[in-house]
Design a protein around this motif. Sequence first.
Motif, PDB file in Angstrom:
ATOM      1  N   ASN A  17       0.860  -1.185   0.000  1.00  0.00           N
ATOM      2  CA  ASN A  17       0.000   0.000   0.000  1.00  0.00           C
ATOM      3  C   ASN A  17       0.900   1.239   0.000  1.00  0.00           C
ATOM      4  O   ASN A  17       0.989   1.958   0.977  1.00  0.00           O
ATOM      5  CB  ASN A  17      -0.925   0.008   1.225  1.00  0.00           C
ATOM      6  N   GLY A  18       1.546   1.462  -1.119  1.00  0.00           N
ATOM      7  CA  GLY A  18       2.569   2.494  -1.205  1.00  0.00           C
ATOM      8  C   GLY A  18       2.053   3.903  -1.392  1.00  0.00           C
ATOM      9  O   GLY A  18       2.831   4.840  -1.331  1.00  0.00           O
ATOM     10  N   GLU A  19       0.758   4.077  -1.657  1.00  0.00           N
ATOM     11  CA  GLU A  19       0.224   5.428  -1.837  1.00  0.00           C
ATOM     12  C   GLU A  19      -0.841   5.703  -0.798  1.00  0.00           C
ATOM     13  O   GLU A  19      -1.673   4.849  -0.506  1.00  0.00           O
ATOM     14  CB  GLU A  19      -0.386   5.598  -3.232  1.00  0.00           C
ATOM     15  N   SER A  20      -0.804   6.897  -0.250  1.00  0.00           N
ATOM     16  CA  SER A  20      -1.862   7.312   0.663  1.00  0.00           C
ATOM     17  C   SER A  20      -2.388   8.675   0.222  1.00  0.00           C
ATOM     18  O   SER A  20      -1.699   9.435  -0.454  1.00  0.00           O
ATOM     19  CB  SER A  20      -1.361   7.365   2.110  1.00  0.00           C
ATOM     20  N   GLN A  21      -3.624   8.943   0.603  1.00  0.00           N
ATOM     21  CA  GLN A  21      -4.274  10.207   0.266  1.00  0.00           C
ATOM     22  C   GLN A  21      -4.697  10.909   1.550  1.00  0.00           C
ATOM     23  O   GLN A  21      -5.043  10.263   2.533  1.00  0.00           O
ATOM     24  CB  GLN A  21      -5.516   9.964  -0.587  1.00  0.00           C
ATOM     25  N   SER A  22      -4.695  12.212   1.489  1.00  0.00           N
ATOM     26  CA  SER A  22      -5.151  13.032   2.605  1.00  0.00           C
ATOM     27  C   SER A  22      -6.025  14.139   2.017  1.00  0.00           C
ATOM     28  O   SER A  22      -5.597  14.860   1.111  1.00  0.00           O
ATOM     29  CB  SER A  22      -3.935  13.626   3.321  1.00  0.00           C
ATOM     30  N   TRP A  23      -7.254  14.246   2.536  1.00  0.00           N
ATOM     31  CA  TRP A  23      -8.215  15.224   2.026  1.00  0.00           C
ATOM     32  C   TRP A  23      -8.734  16.106   3.163  1.00  0.00           C
ATOM     33  O   TRP A  23      -9.572  15.672   3.951  1.00  0.00           O
ATOM     34  CB  TRP A  23      -9.393  14.508   1.368  1.00  0.00           C
ATOM     35  N   PRO A  24      -8.253  17.348   3.289  1.00  0.00           N
ATOM     36  CA  PRO A  24      -8.840  18.271   4.256  1.00  0.00           C
ATOM     37  C   PRO A  24     -10.197  18.750   3.721  1.00  0.00           C
ATOM     38  O   PRO A  24     -10.281  19.255   2.598  1.00  0.00           O
ATOM     39  CB  PRO A  24      -7.852  19.429   4.324  1.00  0.00           C
ATOM     40  N   LEU A  25     -11.243  18.573   4.501  1.00  0.00           N
ATOM     41  CA  LEU A  25     -12.603  18.887   4.062  1.00  0.00           C
ATOM     42  C   LEU A  25     -13.250  19.898   5.002  1.00  0.00           C
ATOM     43  O   LEU A  25     -12.950  19.928   6.193  1.00  0.00           O
ATOM     44  CB  LEU A  25     -13.449  17.617   4.021  1.00  0.00           C
ATOM     45  N   THR A  26     -14.170  20.675   4.452  1.00  0.00           N
ATOM     46  CA  THR A  26     -14.922  21.658   5.222  1.00  0.00           C
ATOM     47  C   THR A  26     -16.406  21.469   4.944  1.00  0.00           C
ATOM     48  O   THR A  26     -16.811  21.324   3.790  1.00  0.00           O
ATOM     49  CB  THR A  26     -14.509  23.091   4.830  1.00  0.00           C
ATOM     50  N   PHE A  27     -17.195  21.481   5.997  1.00  0.00           N
ATOM     51  CA  PHE A  27     -18.648  21.381   5.906  1.00  0.00           C
ATOM     52  C   PHE A  27     -19.236  22.593   6.620  1.00  0.00           C
ATOM     53  O   PHE A  27     -18.789  22.953   7.701  1.00  0.00           O
ATOM     54  CB  PHE A  27     -19.147  20.101   6.583  1.00  0.00           C
ATOM     55  N   VAL A  28     -20.228  23.220   6.009  1.00  0.00           N
ATOM     56  CA  VAL A  28     -20.871  24.384   6.613  1.00  0.00           C
ATOM     57  C   VAL A  28     -22.374  24.150   6.604  1.00  0.00           C
ATOM     58  O   VAL A  28     -22.930  23.682   5.608  1.00  0.00           O
ATOM     59  CB  VAL A  28     -20.528  25.681   5.846  1.00  0.00           C
ATOM     60  N   LEU A  69     -17.456  22.799  10.110  1.00  0.00           N
ATOM     61  CA  LEU A  69     -16.759  21.617  10.603  1.00  0.00           C
ATOM     62  C   LEU A  69     -15.624  21.326   9.633  1.00  0.00           C
ATOM     63  O   LEU A  69     -15.844  21.276   8.419  1.00  0.00           O
ATOM     64  CB  LEU A  69     -17.706  20.423  10.680  1.00  0.00           C
ATOM     65  N   THR A  70     -14.410  21.163  10.154  1.00  0.00           N
ATOM     66  CA  THR A  70     -13.268  20.786   9.328  1.00  0.00           C
ATOM     67  C   THR A  70     -12.720  19.455   9.814  1.00  0.00           C
ATOM     68  O   THR A  70     -12.643  19.199  11.026  1.00  0.00           O
ATOM     69  CB  THR A  70     -12.153  21.855   9.372  1.00  0.00           C
ATOM     70  N   ALA A  71     -12.356  18.614   8.862  1.00  0.00           N
ATOM     71  CA  ALA A  71     -11.812  17.293   9.168  1.00  0.00           C
ATOM     72  C   ALA A  71     -10.910  16.874   8.012  1.00  0.00           C
ATOM     73  O   ALA A  71     -11.129  17.291   6.869  1.00  0.00           O
ATOM     74  CB  ALA A  71     -12.932  16.280   9.347  1.00  0.00           C
ATOM     75  N   THR A  72      -9.922  16.059   8.297  1.00  0.00           N
ATOM     76  CA  THR A  72      -9.038  15.542   7.259  1.00  0.00           C
ATOM     77  C   THR A  72      -9.210  14.036   7.176  1.00  0.00           C
ATOM     78  O   THR A  72      -9.020  13.321   8.171  1.00  0.00           O
ATOM     79  CB  THR A  72      -7.565  15.886   7.555  1.00  0.00           C
ATOM     80  N   PHE A  73      -9.603  13.568   5.980  1.00  0.00           N
ATOM     81  CA  PHE A  73      -9.766  12.143   5.738  1.00  0.00           C
ATOM     82  C   PHE A  73      -8.466  11.606   5.166  1.00  0.00           C
ATOM     83  O   PHE A  73      -7.884  12.195   4.257  1.00  0.00           O
ATOM     84  CB  PHE A  73     -10.895  11.868   4.748  1.00  0.00           C
ATOM     85  N   VAL A  74      -8.014  10.474   5.707  1.00  0.00           N
ATOM     86  CA  VAL A  74      -6.760   9.855   5.318  1.00  0.00           C
ATOM     87  C   VAL A  74      -7.069   8.418   4.889  1.00  0.00           C
ATOM     88  O   VAL A  74      -7.925   7.754   5.481  1.00  0.00           O
ATOM     89  CB  VAL A  74      -5.763   9.862   6.504  1.00  0.00           C
ATOM     90  N   THR A  75      -6.342   7.958   3.867  1.00  0.00           N
ATOM     91  CA  THR A  75      -6.526   6.599   3.378  1.00  0.00           C
ATOM     92  C   THR A  75      -6.356   5.598   4.520  1.00  0.00           C
ATOM     93  O   THR A  75      -5.431   5.693   5.316  1.00  0.00           O
ATOM     94  CB  THR A  75      -5.486   6.272   2.288  1.00  0.00           C
ATOM     95  N   ALA A  76      -7.278   4.644   4.565  1.00  0.00           N
ATOM     96  CA  ALA A  76      -7.203   3.553   5.544  1.00  0.00           C
ATOM     97  C   ALA A  76      -7.068   2.251   4.762  1.00  0.00           C
ATOM     98  O   ALA A  76      -7.590   2.128   3.645  1.00  0.00           O
ATOM     99  CB  ALA A  76      -8.448   3.525   6.426  1.00  0.00           C
TER     100      ALA A  76
END
Length: 118
Positions: A40-51, A108-115
């Motif tokens: 699993n050599g690649e990971s993603q990180s997505w900072p997200l914002t919800f209003v 609301l801010t959150a960062t989703f990371v590959t699992a």
Amino acid sequence: MAIETFGFCPRVNPEGAFTQRTRSIQFGDGYTQRAGDGINGESQSWPLTFVGDDDSIQPIIAFLRRHKGYMPFRWVNPLAELGLYCCPDGFNVTAMGKNSRGDQVFQLTATFVTAYHP
């Protein structure tokens, strides 16, 4: 617990970061040999914002609390790729004031990371 799907819509223009994990070794003659590190050599990180108001933000908070930062969930990223993600660093909620109807608005801010699931 079955793997749930995160179906809430974030604000537009999220910017994802893609990281490839590699190993390298430098030799004395200047040559560097590189190879991928793990299956699993690649990971993603997505900072997200919800209003939204309380009625739209509370279900997102409940979902993230239920997954406790380490339990994976399905999410379709902005590139339309379905994957497993988690939210390991928690989330932040900001009270933004009231809208024209007098409802409290939140961000609301959150960062989703590959699992990865074994």
